[in-house]
Design an enzyme around this catalytic site. Structure first.
Site, PDB file in Angstrom:
ATOM      1  CB  SER A 194       0.813  61.224  43.363  1.00  0.00           C
ATOM      2  OG  SER A 194       0.969  61.683  42.034  1.00  0.00           O
ATOM      3  CD  GLU A 195       4.780  61.786  42.328  1.00  0.00           C
ATOM      4  OE1 GLU A 195       5.348  60.714  42.585  1.00  0.00           O
ATOM      5  OE2 GLU A 195       3.744  61.860  41.628  1.00  0.00           O
ATOM      6  CB  ALA A 196       3.948  69.516  44.248  1.00  0.00           C
ATOM      7  CG  PHE A 237       8.936  68.069  47.627  1.00  0.00           C
ATOM      8  CD1 PHE A 237       9.481  67.908  48.890  1.00  0.00           C
ATOM      9  CD2 PHE A 237       9.526  68.971  46.752  1.00  0.00           C
ATOM     10  CE1 PHE A 237      10.598  68.640  49.284  1.00  0.00           C
ATOM     11  CE2 PHE A 237      10.639  69.706  47.133  1.00  0.00           C
ATOM     12  CZ  PHE A 237      11.177  69.538  48.396  1.00  0.00           C
ATOM     13  CG  HIS A 295       3.165  61.912  36.944  1.00  0.00           C
ATOM     14  ND1 HIS A 295       3.328  61.352  38.191  1.00  0.00           N
ATOM     15  CD2 HIS A 295       2.354  62.983  37.113  1.00  0.00           C
ATOM     16  CE1 HIS A 295       2.648  62.064  39.073  1.00  0.00           C
ATOM     17  NE2 HIS A 295       2.049  63.059  38.453  1.00  0.00           N
TER      18      HIS A 295
END
Length: 279
Positions: free
Chosen positions: A47-49, A67, A78
């Site tokens: 979901s994100e980096a 992102f 998170h």
């Protein structure tokens, strides 16, 4: 030029690996172009980096860019805790008693209490009740009755969450949303548990993903906004524990505490992967 950079994948809001919400963290992202950061994020299928480097603000300990598929976010919960965890593990030393993160939403304070990291919830960019049209669209997407909604509010602290407090935690778990009715919305639902449940509230969040509807395992930004909204409204006490991810086989635990003017959002983090990323 492509080069090897320190990398960690951190499971957030859990003390046991594989039961929280993972985030990919790249340390030392100097000279990585923005489009390369976005491409790497898409490639991870997470979901994100995040990309953690030196700050530009004199009060910050590090700067992070966050992102998700399709876009960069000014803030996300998170990824904030996962990035702080990775930065500390890699030898980062805060300047003061709290860690200070620089991100698109400004400076975010993070504190440590044993193995729990907590961030101070940023100010809401938009709050107040949803419009009749927004509420009707959210109810239609969730497949529930308007009578199932106890309260509703914008919960926008970067991600533009639309929050609905439902009649019970069980109703939250029973929701079967209609992907065709999502219509570009980010929707979160909350339900209160009864005595003896072990946690105080149940949370679920839904948003448009690259392959249609996505349910987030554990969502720091929405939990932050819920704490600000429902504590102030008297629906929740100054300190409580939220569960999220139950419906999809996760066991996220989010610790919320109001202290003075701050609402703190915390949980444990576990590093699952450690190595190098070629970027």
């Amino acid at each position: 030029m492509t080069r090897s950079r320190p990398f960690r994948q951190v499971d957030v809001f859990t003390d046991e690996a594989l039961l929280g919400n993972p985030v990919a963290v790249v340390l030392d992202p100097e000279d990585v172009p923005t489009d390369r950061m976005q491409s790497f994020t898409e490639w991870t299928n997470l979901s994100e980096a995040t990309f953690v480097g030196p700050p530009s603000h004199p009060d910050a300990d590090y700067a992070v860019r966050i992102f998700c598929p399709g876009r960069e976010l000014p803030f996300a919960g998170h990824p904030t805790l996962g990035s702080a965890h990775a930065w500390l593990e890699s030898g980062g030393v805060p300047k003061g008693p709290e860690i200070v993160q620089e991100c698109g939403a400004g400076l975010v304070r993070i504190r440590r209490d044993g193995d729990v990291l907590s961030f101070a919830a940023p100010a809401l960019q938009r709050s107040g009740p949803l419009s009749d049209g927004e509420l009707a669209a959210a109810v239609r997407f969730l497949g529930i009755s308007p009578d199932d909604v106890v309260a509703h509010s914008w919960c926008d602290n970067g991600p533009g969450w639309r929050g609905l407090l439902l009649r019970s935690a069980q109703l939250v778990l029973d929701v079967v949303p209609d992907p065709a009715a999502l219509d570009g919305m980010d929707v979160g639902v909350v339900g209160l548990h009864g005595p003896g449940a072990g946690t105080d509230v149940e949370i679920r969040t839904f948003f448009p993903g690259t392959n249609g509807l996505t349910e987030d395992p554990v969502t720091g930004s929405f939990n932050a906004a819920v704490g600000q909204w429902l504590i102030a409204a008297g629906h929740l006490p100054d300190r409580y524990v939220a569960a999220q991810g139950t419906a999809i086989g996760r066991r996220g635990r989010i610790r919320i505490e109001r202290s003075g003017d701050d609402v703190w959002v915390g949980g444990s983090c576990v590093t699952v992967l450690e190595g190098r990323a070629l970027l």
